[in-house]
Design an enzyme around this catalytic site. Structure first.
Site, PDB file in Angstrom:
ATOM      1  N   LYS A 265     102.157  28.404 -64.035  1.00 22.19           N
ATOM      2  CA  LYS A 265     100.742  28.050 -64.116  1.00 22.19           C
ATOM      3  C   LYS A 265      99.951  29.280 -64.542  1.00 22.19           C
ATOM      4  CE  LYS A 265      97.452  24.978 -63.241  1.00 22.19           C
ATOM      5  NZ  LYS A 265      96.521  25.570 -64.220  1.00 22.19           N
TER       6      LYS A 265
ATOM      7  N   CYS B 134      91.265  28.536 -72.486  1.00 22.63           N
ATOM      8  CA  CYS B 134      90.998  27.662 -71.336  1.00 22.63           C
ATOM      9  C   CYS B 134      89.710  26.886 -71.594  1.00 22.63           C
ATOM     10  CB  CYS B 134      90.876  28.487 -70.061  1.00 22.63           C
ATOM     11  SG  CYS B 134      92.427  29.238 -69.574  1.00 22.63           S
TER      12      CYS B 134
END
Length: 310
Positions: A46, A129
């Site tokens: 992650k 992101c």
């Protein structure tokens, strides 16, 4: 015998499939499932921030027609958690450690920590992101991308790659490649989800996720044409030493095949891994081998990057 191997920065991969960062990688238990899954050649953690982050409120990931929509907000257990994991497991197979600081200072601090650690695998610097409220994507700012990579390579000496968002204009492919080619990157991972989409539930006339008023990144089947275009465009422009991880829209072995045909070295699976679980890797591998047999290919090198044009 047909082989499905790849090499990035001197690391040999016995299989070319892995998870996409964000899927089946939040906990060590999930990471272990991917690590041991038949057909998976690697894993990526992650995307980590310096410390634990809860992420956006739920619901933040849901199925939609032709894929998924999410606005996760970088939930993760912090760099120490994932760094400890990859150090422990790096002898099993080559691994990717993903980081995504909310500031340049965060990213530089994490890379200093990794540089000083015993981890000698591959690091993915996530510059894309799209689902953190108030934070733009660094990789859409080419000057900012150059600035952070310039600082990084003043001290970072281990294999490093970048996760990229999708680009939608030919000149942007030219511009980002001109930046990336100036640095000793091991790989690029393309694409992250297509940001700022909106999906509506026809039963309730409501958005399908809570954060950002329902705006989120889309993945799955719907993004495959964009993903393939980005893999192809970057393979045509990047130095051959910079390898490509193709991400986006993988449901079948044929989808994996097309990523490789466009120039990918490894292929990662996100949305459909979330829906199907780690058993998907073995199915995709079997289907890829069948597709290669149909074409008469015995290795990935026989067709990697050999997309035909009219």
């Amino acid at each position: 015998m047909t082989t499905l191997t790849a090499n990035i920065a001197g690391f040999e991969f016995d299989d070319i499939l892995l998870n996409a960062a964000g899927v089946y990688c939040m906990t060590t238990e999930e990471l272990d499932q991917v690590l041991t899954a038949p057909g998976a050649g690697s894993l990526v953690t992650k995307s980590a921030t310096p410390s634990f982050r809860a992420g956006n409120p739920a619901p933040r990931f849901t199925k939609m027609p032709l894929g998924s929509i999410n606005s996760m907000g970088l939930p993760n257990n912090g760099l120490d958690y994932y760094l400890d994991y990859v150090i422990t497991k790096q002898a099993v197979k080559p691994l990717f450690l993903s980081i995504a600081g909310l500031t340049k200072t965060d990213n530089l601090a994490m890379l200093h920590q990794i540089q000083a650690s015993n981890f000698n695998g591959l690091v993915e610097l996530n510059l894309s992101c799209p689902n953190v409220p108030g934070k733009p994507q660094t990789a859409y700012d080419f000057d900012a991308t150059r600035a952070i990579l310039t600082e990084v390579f003043q001290f970072y000496t281990k294999p490093l790659g970048v996760k990229l968002p999708p680009y939608f204009d030919i000149v942007h492919f030219d511009m980002v490649a001109a930046v990336l080619n100036d640095f000793p990157l091991a790989f690029v991972n393309t694409i992250n989800s297509i940001g700022n989409a909106l999906a509506i539930d026809p039963e309730t006339d409501s958005v399908m996720i809570a954060p950002k008023g329902g705006f989120g990144g889309i993945g799955g089947e719907i993004v495959k044409p964009t993903a393939l275009a980005n893999v192809r465009a970057l393979r045509l422009r990047l130095n051959p030493a910079i390898k490509i991880i193709g991400t986006g829209g993988v449901q079948t072995g044929r989808d994996v095949y097309e990523h490789i045909l466009c120039g990918a070295d490894l292929v990662s699976v996100g949305t459909n891994l979330a829906f199907e679980g780690p058993a998907i890797f073995d199915r995709l591998k079997t289907e890829l081998l069948a597709e290669m047999a149909k074409k008469g290919y015995r290795s990935l090198a026989d067709f990697r990057g050999n997309l035909q044009t009219l």
